[in-house]
Scaffold this motif. Sequence first.
Motif, PDB file in Angstrom:
ATOM      1  N   LYS A  59      -6.863   5.111   4.617  1.00 17.43           N
ATOM      2  CA  LYS A  59      -6.849   3.918   4.012  1.00 17.43           C
ATOM      3  C   LYS A  59      -7.027   2.813   5.201  1.00 17.43           C
ATOM      4  O   LYS A  59      -7.014   3.130   6.463  1.00 17.43           O
ATOM      5  N   LEU A 119       0.983  -1.243  -0.090  1.00 18.40           N
ATOM      6  CA  LEU A 119      -0.004  -0.110  -0.062  1.00 18.40           C
ATOM      7  C   LEU A 119       1.047   1.372   0.099  1.00 18.40           C
ATOM      8  O   LEU A 119       1.716   1.285   0.804  1.00 18.40           O
ATOM      9  N   THR A 147       1.316  -6.511   5.322  1.00 19.89           N
ATOM     10  CA  THR A 147       1.294  -5.354   4.488  1.00 19.89           C
ATOM     11  C   THR A 147       2.507  -4.320   4.361  1.00 19.89           C
ATOM     12  O   THR A 147       2.388  -3.944   5.490  1.00 19.89           O
TER      13      THR A 147
END
Lengths: 115, 113
Positions: A19, A11, A110
């Motif tokens: 987000k 990301l 992530t």
Amino acid sequence: ETGVTQTPRHLVMGMTNKKSLKCEQHLGHNAMYWYKQSAKKPLELMFVYNFKEQTENNSVPSRFSPECPNSSHLFLHLHTLQPEDSALYLCASSQVMPGEYSPLHFGNGTRLTVT
Amino acid sequence: GNSVTQMEGPVTLSEEAFLTINCTYTATGYPSLFWYVQYPGEGLQLLLKATKADDKGSNKGFEATYRKETTSFHLEKGSVQVSDSAVYFCALSRQTGANNLFFGTGTRLTVIP
């Protein structure tokens, strides 16, 4: 699917964006965790949810907001982040049993980059 | 307080070499000690653990002994393989139940053929 699944894998976001990171565990565990992994630093425990109740918040800035709607799902909502928040965010789960140690099961993380 | 110190690395070894990754800890009470491993592109997974003094944890040819007198939990393997290339984390837990693991910084191991 089995284990702990995190999305997205990567990301990139600007400092003004909002987000969310998502984590799902398929192990039937009753506790879930967010960790931050930065280069050359120990893993930092951010939040712990035990039976969907937040039991730990290790002085994490309010720009990080966790949500645990049920024992299988965990979110990390992000807003107005700083470049130093760029890191690998790891989700984990475990089965909490009184008097016993149960290992953590981690997702693949992530990779967050804040520009 | 509770903390873990492990050798920084990176460590580069030839295949079949002997591996030692040092880990020392500071803790109140009687913590449990762990080694976690992170293979490239993956999350951490438990490699081995020891819950009391003089216990030896072992898995996949790796071993570590809980030494209370030296507050250490060094990771060893007699003959490493290319597939052992990963980042290794030493950790301690001061309690059972909902985990509150304290991790070291991790040591990257690269094994070359």
